[in-house]
Design an enzyme around this catalytic site. Sequence first.
Site, PDB file in Angstrom:
ATOM      1  N   GLY A  12     -56.149  42.425  33.664  1.00 52.65           N
ATOM      2  CA  GLY A  12     -57.478  42.037  34.137  1.00 52.65           C
ATOM      3  C   GLY A  12     -57.679  42.076  35.635  1.00 52.65           C
ATOM      4  N   ASN A  14     -58.832  44.540  37.433  1.00 52.27           N
ATOM      5  CA  ASN A  14     -60.143  45.160  37.683  1.00 52.27           C
ATOM      6  C   ASN A  14     -61.259  44.194  37.315  1.00 52.27           C
ATOM      7  OD1 ASN A  14     -60.132  48.198  38.523  1.00 52.27           O
ATOM      8  ND2 ASN A  14     -58.417  47.945  37.137  1.00 52.27           N
ATOM      9  N   LYS A  65     -63.276  48.468  12.421  1.00 52.98           N
ATOM     10  CA  LYS A  65     -63.742  48.529  13.832  1.00 52.98           C
ATOM     11  C   LYS A  65     -65.245  48.262  13.882  1.00 52.98           C
ATOM     12  CE  LYS A  65     -61.863  51.425  16.679  1.00 52.98           C
ATOM     13  NZ  LYS A  65     -61.424  52.219  17.849  1.00 52.98           N
ATOM     14  N   MET A  90     -58.537  49.016  25.807  1.00 49.13           N
ATOM     15  CA  MET A  90     -57.731  50.064  25.209  1.00 49.13           C
ATOM     16  C   MET A  90     -58.111  50.394  23.767  1.00 49.13           C
ATOM     17  SD  MET A  90     -56.270  50.952  27.781  1.00 49.13           S
ATOM     18  CE  MET A  90     -55.112  52.179  27.237  1.00 49.13           C
ATOM     19  N   LEU A  93     -64.282  53.083  21.558  1.00 50.43           N
ATOM     20  CA  LEU A  93     -65.563  52.538  21.094  1.00 50.43           C
ATOM     21  C   LEU A  93     -66.180  53.486  20.068  1.00 50.43           C
ATOM     22  CD1 LEU A  93     -67.168  51.378  24.466  1.00 50.43           C
ATOM     23  CD2 LEU A  93     -66.114  49.927  22.724  1.00 50.43           C
ATOM     24  N   ASN A 107     -66.602  53.360  32.595  1.00 51.39           N
ATOM     25  CA  ASN A 107     -65.168  53.112  32.432  1.00 51.39           C
ATOM     26  C   ASN A 107     -64.442  53.555  33.692  1.00 51.39           C
ATOM     27  OD1 ASN A 107     -62.638  52.604  31.001  1.00 51.39           O
ATOM     28  ND2 ASN A 107     -62.416  54.833  30.940  1.00 51.39           N
ATOM     29  N   HIS A 109     -60.852  55.047  34.951  1.00 45.87           N
ATOM     30  CA  HIS A 109     -59.702  55.742  34.370  1.00 45.87           C
ATOM     31  C   HIS A 109     -58.734  56.089  35.503  1.00 45.87           C
ATOM     32  CE1 HIS A 109     -57.585  58.289  31.476  1.00 45.87           C
ATOM     33  NE2 HIS A 109     -57.430  59.117  32.490  1.00 45.87           N
TER      34      HIS A 109
HETATM   35  N1  LIG Z   1     -65.805  56.119  22.853  1.00 43.61           N
HETATM   36  C1  LIG Z   1     -65.007  55.869  23.929  1.00 43.61           C
HETATM   37  N2  LIG Z   1     -64.258  54.750  23.949  1.00 43.61           N
HETATM   38  C2  LIG Z   1     -63.460  54.497  25.024  1.00 43.61           C
HETATM   39  C3  LIG Z   1     -63.397  55.401  26.103  1.00 43.61           C
HETATM   40  C4  LIG Z   1     -64.202  56.566  26.048  1.00 43.61           C
HETATM   41  O1  LIG Z   1     -64.200  57.383  26.995  1.00 43.61           O
HETATM   42  N3  LIG Z   1     -65.001  56.773  24.954  1.00 43.61           N
HETATM   43  N4  LIG Z   1     -62.500  55.164  27.165  1.00 43.61           N
HETATM   44  C5  LIG Z   1     -61.399  54.320  26.740  1.00 43.61           C
HETATM   45  C6  LIG Z   1     -60.309  54.146  27.696  1.00 43.61           C
HETATM   46  N5  LIG Z   1     -59.322  55.157  27.355  1.00 43.61           N
HETATM   47  C7  LIG Z   1     -58.546  55.041  26.212  1.00 43.61           C
HETATM   48  C8  LIG Z   1     -57.914  56.175  25.755  1.00 43.61           C
HETATM   49  C9  LIG Z   1     -57.134  56.103  24.619  1.00 43.61           C
HETATM   50  C10 LIG Z   1     -56.976  54.902  23.933  1.00 43.61           C
HETATM   51  C11 LIG Z   1     -56.172  54.799  22.693  1.00 43.61           C
HETATM   52  O2  LIG Z   1     -55.546  55.758  22.248  1.00 43.61           O
HETATM   53  N6  LIG Z   1     -56.221  53.606  22.041  1.00 43.61           N
HETATM   54  C12 LIG Z   1     -55.665  53.402  20.691  1.00 43.61           C
HETATM   55  C13 LIG Z   1     -55.228  51.992  20.467  1.00 43.61           C
HETATM   56  C14 LIG Z   1     -54.386  51.526  21.612  1.00 43.61           C
HETATM   57  C15 LIG Z   1     -53.964  50.099  21.329  1.00 43.61           C
HETATM   58  O3  LIG Z   1     -53.832  49.771  20.115  1.00 43.61           O
HETATM   59  O4  LIG Z   1     -53.825  49.335  22.310  1.00 43.61           O
HETATM   60  C16 LIG Z   1     -56.781  53.603  19.660  1.00 43.61           C
HETATM   61  O5  LIG Z   1     -56.585  54.439  18.812  1.00 43.61           O
HETATM   62  O6  LIG Z   1     -57.792  52.877  19.801  1.00 43.61           O
HETATM   63  C17 LIG Z   1     -57.621  53.781  24.403  1.00 43.61           C
HETATM   64  C18 LIG Z   1     -58.401  53.835  25.567  1.00 43.61           C
HETATM   65  C19 LIG Z   1     -61.920  53.024  26.182  1.00 43.61           C
HETATM   66  N7  LIG Z   1     -62.715  53.351  25.032  1.00 43.61           N
HETATM   67  O1  LIG Z   2     -59.596  55.360  30.434  1.00 48.11           O
HETATM   68  C1  LIG Z   2     -58.531  55.434  29.906  1.00 48.11           C
HETATM   69  N1  LIG Z   2     -57.655  54.450  29.689  1.00 48.11           N
HETATM   70  C2  LIG Z   2     -57.963  53.168  30.219  1.00 48.11           C
HETATM   71  C3  LIG Z   2     -56.921  52.795  31.245  1.00 48.11           C
HETATM   72  O2  LIG Z   2     -55.771  53.206  31.206  1.00 48.11           O
HETATM   73  N2  LIG Z   2     -57.387  51.982  32.209  1.00 48.11           N
HETATM   74  C4  LIG Z   2     -56.517  51.459  33.223  1.00 48.11           C
HETATM   75  O3  LIG Z   2     -55.899  50.279  32.751  1.00 48.11           O
HETATM   76  C5  LIG Z   2     -55.559  49.493  33.893  1.00 48.11           C
HETATM   77  C6  LIG Z   2     -55.999  48.075  33.616  1.00 48.11           C
HETATM   78  O4  LIG Z   2     -55.498  47.251  34.632  1.00 48.11           O
HETATM   79  P1  LIG Z   2     -56.106  45.765  34.773  1.00 48.11           P
HETATM   80  O5  LIG Z   2     -57.512  45.904  35.263  1.00 48.11           O
HETATM   81  O6  LIG Z   2     -56.035  45.137  33.408  1.00 48.11           O
HETATM   82  O7  LIG Z   2     -55.208  45.108  35.788  1.00 48.11           O
HETATM   83  C7  LIG Z   2     -56.318  50.079  35.095  1.00 48.11           C
HETATM   84  O8  LIG Z   2     -55.427  50.786  35.935  1.00 48.11           O
HETATM   85  C8  LIG Z   2     -57.305  51.033  34.456  1.00 48.11           C
HETATM   86  O9  LIG Z   2     -57.618  52.159  35.268  1.00 48.11           O
END
Ligand SMILES: Nc1nc2c(c(=O)[nH]1)N[C@@H](CNc1ccc(C(=O)N[C@@H](CCC(=O)O)C(=O)O)cc1)CN2
Ligand SMILES: O=CNCC(=O)N[C@@H]1O[C@H](COP(=O)(O)O)[C@@H](O)[C@H]1O
Length: 188
Positions: A12, A14, A65, A90, A93, A107, A109
């Site tokens: 958390g 961010n 979901k 993570m 959506l 988001n 990234h």
């Molecule tokens: N629509 C949509 N949803 C999103 C993003 C998006 O741009 N589009 N950006 C996401 C951030 N990036 C990721 C990329 C991959 C995964 C991922 O692979 N997650 C596993 C579960 C991981 C876990 O269990 O912690 C899953 O299948 O949901 C999660 C966030 C958050 N959700």
């Molecule tokens: O978009 C793709 N995947 C999402 C992702 O990897 N996001 C990354 O998770 C970290 C969270 O840190 P926190 O804020 O909890 O300290 C932060 O570095 C985000 O850029």
Amino acid sequence: MKTIAVFASGNGSNFEALAAACADGRIAARIALMVCDKPGAFVNERAARYGIPTFTFNPKEYPSKADYEREIVRRLRAERVELICLAGYMRILSDVVLEAYRDRIVNIHPSLLPAFKGAHAIADAFAYGVKVFGVTIHYVNGELDGGRIIAQRAFEYLGSDPEELEARVHAVEHPLYVETVAKLVAEQ
Ligand SMILES: Nc1nc2c(c(=O)[nH]1)N[C@@H](CNc1ccc(C(=O)N[C@@H](CCC(=O)O)C(=O)O)cc1)CN2
Ligand SMILES: O=CNCC(=O)N[C@@H]1O[C@H](COP(=O)(O)O)[C@@H](O)[C@H]1O
């Protein structure tokens, strides 16, 4: 005063950067809700310290979901949330949230998209041996990490310490997220 929600799954940092900026006026918005899919994640502690309400849930307690996303949308609507900021959330959506908040979800990234999409961007880039890393803020849509890019910031890293690299990533993403969300809420 715009109303935003922040979605997070972990530490958390961010979320805290955004919460601090809303508290001191650098972002002209109020965080009405923090949504978290990981009970016990440290982000919940950070939200409590800022007095920000949370909806923290265990996905396993829902049949699907769509069920937990319908509950999320109900709470977002009840708080009149206008913008969703994903900050280390993570879960992918589904259309339930995407349709309810079309073009109003952003988001952060930890890579220079479109390179290194997915949940392990920093590790993937590090393993590749890249010399220039960076962060991207983008709109969220049905394509994973594929939405229109809003902002990016790059930095050179020649070291070999993954923890040092992660710290550098955070040092870049916090101010960029604050600056970008401040502009987004000022525009709307
Ligand atoms: N629509 C949509 N949803 C999103 C993003 C998006 O741009 N589009 N950006 C996401 C951030 N990036 C990721 C990329 C991959 C995964 C991922 O692979 N997650 C596993 C579960 C991981 C876990 O269990 O912690 C899953 O299948 O949901 C999660 C966030 C958050 N959700
Ligand atoms: O978009 C793709 N995947 C999402 C992702 O990897 N996001 C990354 O998770 C970290 C969270 O840190 P926190 O804020 O909890 O300290 C932060 O570095 C985000 O850029």
